[in-house]
Design an enzyme around this catalytic site. Structure first.
Site, PDB file in Angstrom:
ATOM      1  N   CYS A   2      33.478 104.488  33.983  1.00 37.61           N
ATOM      2  CA  CYS A   2      33.591 105.559  34.672  1.00 37.61           C
ATOM      3  C   CYS A   2      32.113 106.247  35.203  1.00 37.61           C
ATOM      4  O   CYS A   2      30.961 105.977  34.772  1.00 37.61           O
ATOM      5  CB  CYS A   2      34.339 106.792  34.158  1.00 37.61           C
ATOM      6  SG  CYS A   2      35.650 106.164  33.273  1.00 37.61           S
ATOM      7  N   ILE A  53      40.285 100.748  32.777  1.00 45.17           N
ATOM      8  CA  ILE A  53      40.366  99.420  32.154  1.00 45.17           C
ATOM      9  C   ILE A  53      41.208  99.437  31.082  1.00 45.17           C
ATOM     10  O   ILE A  53      41.788  98.152  30.879  1.00 45.17           O
ATOM     11  CB  ILE A  53      38.695  99.339  31.628  1.00 45.17           C
ATOM     12  CG1 ILE A  53      37.819  99.598  32.787  1.00 45.17           C
ATOM     13  CG2 ILE A  53      38.490  98.161  31.087  1.00 45.17           C
ATOM     14  CD1 ILE A  53      37.664  98.242  33.820  1.00 45.17           C
ATOM     15  N   ASN A  76      32.089 108.158  29.791  1.00 44.90           N
ATOM     16  CA  ASN A  76      31.890 106.824  30.598  1.00 44.90           C
ATOM     17  C   ASN A  76      31.627 105.630  29.399  1.00 44.90           C
ATOM     18  O   ASN A  76      30.886 105.892  28.669  1.00 44.90           O
ATOM     19  CB  ASN A  76      30.734 107.103  31.242  1.00 44.90           C
ATOM     20  CG  ASN A  76      30.205 106.027  31.968  1.00 44.90           C
ATOM     21  OD1 ASN A  76      31.011 105.035  32.108  1.00 44.90           O
ATOM     22  ND2 ASN A  76      28.728 105.596  32.258  1.00 44.90           N
ATOM     23  N   ILE A 292      24.898  82.542  40.614  1.00 48.29           N
ATOM     24  CA  ILE A 292      24.529  82.997  42.034  1.00 48.29           C
ATOM     25  C   ILE A 292      23.085  82.591  42.225  1.00 48.29           C
ATOM     26  O   ILE A 292      22.290  82.064  40.972  1.00 48.29           O
ATOM     27  CB  ILE A 292      24.354  84.367  42.307  1.00 48.29           C
ATOM     28  CG1 ILE A 292      23.854  84.678  44.133  1.00 48.29           C
ATOM     29  CG2 ILE A 292      23.301  85.078  41.457  1.00 48.29           C
ATOM     30  CD1 ILE A 292      24.376  86.256  44.350  1.00 48.29           C
ATOM     31  N   SER A 365      28.135  89.801  30.139  1.00 47.99           N
ATOM     32  CA  SER A 365      27.000  89.220  30.565  1.00 47.99           C
ATOM     33  C   SER A 365      25.932  89.191  29.428  1.00 47.99           C
ATOM     34  O   SER A 365      25.996  89.634  28.336  1.00 47.99           O
ATOM     35  CB  SER A 365      26.176  90.219  31.479  1.00 47.99           C
ATOM     36  OG  SER A 365      24.965  89.760  32.199  1.00 47.99           O
TER      37      SER A 365
END
Length: 650
Positions: A2, A53, A76, A292, A365
């Protein structure tokens, strides 16, 4: 995941401007597009933007008020072990009305006070208002995964997930922080817990603020320094492999807890491949993976990513971008960061996040593995250079060998010796040298004075491990300095697209364990012969040729990752800057850096920048082009935030 915003009055009562607060909070809508909430009384105003989430029900919305009505929280992040903590609290008589980790965090704080944070496995920035005792606690996670900025004047204290909300809520005289500018060129972000805005600060990782009407205290609640002592008790390679796999796999599984679709970044490098492999092993359905790259030859790792995707039968997507797309996005991304971009790969990370948002909301990640396992071989092996030079008169070498070593040392470092380890560290860690900064920046900036502040900060960290080896002091300083900037970039590029990034290697349990592992299992010589062959070489000629960086991690996953991926040379995340700025983007750079706005800025040495822009090196040397790229980013940032009063208070 958040965005949070809050303001605390230093007066006994305050009439809040709700409209202005709502507008300031709405600037973080990208961090929380699903819901919003505001709590207010005569002392505080707290705001929250929600990205749902875990527990998507509206009962889990924030700000959340405790059952006893004495505590209010805005939060958050994620507490991954909230279910275990919840069971402990139930045994103590607590009841729960939601399935959210927010309610668990709040009740844990009520039960244990600030010490509750020591139980949390997760990433977090939160504020808890203790109404009864008129206190506010503002807390940031151990490694700095979640951002937390603050500003205070004589009337109020303001905190936020993003700087733009603080700027919009307060009448701040905008003045650029020159320490931050110098730090940006050296270390790619401000390392002194400051920001690019004078007076607007960042709460350090593993710290909390305790705020009352009369005082503000900042305290540290976690530090990894004591873990290094465990290295003296070498438990053997097999132990470290077994324990690492247990902790890392627990970390990944925790980060797969989600009520929304999730996947992983898959670059084709070691770290993202390991995470993807663990996820695939732990899931009954195919993992969604994304990679990417650029159109230019040699600037993507699609083949290696596909190798992992094929092996683990992932739902894999490749994203290709061009130079034109890159520049347009770069300018746009500064608005999200409230700072110049730090590294060129922030743009592709953002574009990839934008694409994957079509399919998932949570992405795992691989950040952090290089810092804790010795992945930057050229840097982490460099104490070997320093120690050999320091003791050159004592080693049993011929005069010819000593002469050859000295020539190699001077060629790499530009000096014959260093007075202190910190001087050597700054030499290898600084992206732009002090000499280059003096060429590119205005002569009125006291760069020597600012440099002393950096040295003092590094010395403080080195002295915290004064009885440890230079290798360990360097790694500790990396944990303190480098990881924070890295995580800041990940948070910004993903949250800009309403995607939550989770970083398993930065689980504090993994970090603590990594620093108990002796150096020889992180940077491992390939053989005794390789070690002998390296005696006159510098670290950049040794790394990945005669040794194996991140050895223990690679060895642990030899059975899951192909050798072609595991033991190939580190590539990083390449962006073809020198190709672009040596060609048709050169004009773009000149239009920005040589125009009247830049000339009147008082930051740049325009005469020398012009020479750099006309140099042949721009099209050949990536490091040279990178510094031009950083200048462009700084100037674009200044135009938005200092000329145009971007996100200004009104």
């Amino acid at each position: 995941m958040c965005g949070i915003l809050g303001q605390i009055s230093f007066k006994n009562t305050q009439q809040w401007n709700i409209v202005k607060f709502e507008k300031s909070l709405s600037l973080q809508k990208h961090r929380g597009p699903d819901d919003k909430g505001i709590y207010t009384d005569d002392r505080v105003i707290l705001g929250h933007r929600r990205l749902s989430i875990i527990d998507l029900d509206s009962h889990a919305k924030q700000p959340m008020i405790s059952k006893c009505k004495n505590f209010v929280i805005v939060f958050n992040g994620e507490i991954y072990n909230y279910q275990e903590i919840k069971e402990q609290l139930k045994q103590k008589g607590y009841s729960f009305h939601t399935k959210s980790d927010t309610e668990v965090l709040l009740n844990a704080f009520i039960e244990y006070g600030i010490d509750a944070v020591k139980q949390f496995i997760g990433m977090f920035a939160f504020a808890i208002y203790d109404k009864k005792n008129a206190k506010v606690y503002i807390v940031r996670d151990r490694l700095g995964i979640k951002p937390l900025y603050y500003y205070q004047d004589e009337n109020n204290f303001t905190f936020s997930s993003e700087i733009k909300s603080i700027l919009a809520l307060n009448d701040i005289e905008r003045k650029i922080d020159l320490d931050a500018v110098s730090s940006y060129f050296s270390f790619r972000y401000p390392i002194l817990d400051n920001t690019f805005f004078d007076g607007l600060l960042s709460l350090p990782p593993a710290h909390y603020i305790e705020l009352t009407n009369h005082s503000l205290k900042i305290k540290e609640y976690w530090n990894v320094s004591n873990q290094f002592l465990e290295q003296q008790n070498d438990k053997g390679e097999e132990f470290y492999i077994k324990e690492l796999k247990k902790i890392l796999e627990s970390s990944v599984k925790y980060r797969m807890i989600s009520d929304v679709p999730f996947g992983s970044f898959l670059s084709g490098g070691v770290d993202s491949s390991v995470i993807t492999a663990i996820m695939a092993k732990s899931s009954n359905t195919p993992i969604k993976t994304f990679t990417i790259g650029f159109e230019e030859e040699g600037y993507n790792e699609f083949d290696f990513a596909k190798m992992i995707a094929d092996r683990y039968h992932t739902e894999h997507r490749e994203i290709l971008i061009s130079g034109e797309n890159y520049i347009d996005t770069m300018e746009h991304l500064i608005d999200y960061k409230d700072a110049p971009l730090s590294v060129p790969n922030e743009v592709p990370l953002y574009l990839m996040s934008k694409e994957l948002k079509k399919y998932i909301t949570v992405v795992l990640s691989g950040e952090g593995a290089d810092e804790i396992f010795g992945g930057y071989g050229r840097i982490f092996r460099s104490p070997y250079d320093y120690e050999r030079m320091k003791h050159i008169d004592e080693v049993d070498w011929t005069e010819q060998e000593k002469e050859e070593f000295c020539i190699n040392f001077i060629r790499k470092y530009g000096v014959m010796c260093f007075q202190h380890e910190v001087d050597h560290f700054i030499n290898i860690y600084s992206y732009t040298s002090l000499k280059e900064k003096k060429e590119l920046l205005d002569e009125t900036i006291d760069l020597d004075g600012i440099e002393k502040k950096f040295i003092e900060k590094f010395l403080r960290y080195f002295n915290e491990l004064k009885n440890e080896s230079y290798y360990n002091r360097l790694m500790y300083t990396f944990e303190k300095i480098h990881i924070v900037g890295l995580l800041q970039r990940v948070d910004m590029t993903t949250m800009a697209t309403s995607v939550e990034a989770r970083v398993p290697f930065v689980d504090h349990r993994v970090v603590e364990f990594a620093f108990t592992i002796p150096l020889k299992y992180k940077l491992k010589w390939k053989s005794e012969e390789d070690k002998f062959m390296s005696k006159l070489l510098m670290s950049d000629k040794i790394s990945e040729v005669h040794d194996t960086p991140k050895y223990i991690l690679k060895k642990a996953y030899e059975d899951m990752i192909p050798t072609e991926v595991l033991y190939r040379k580190k590539m990083g995340f390449p962006v073809p800057l020198n190709n672009w700025f040596g060609g048709h983007f050169n004009e773009y750079a000149k239009n920005i850096l040589l125009d009247d706005k830049a000339r009147k800025r008082g930051l740049y040495n325009i005469k020398n920048i012009k020479k750099w822009l006309n140099s042949d090196r721009l099209g050949k040397d990536h490091s040279f082009a990178m510094k031009i790229w950083m200048l462009i980013n700084l100037e674009l940032f200044c135009r938005k935030y200092f000329d145009e009063n971007h996100f200004g208070s009104n």
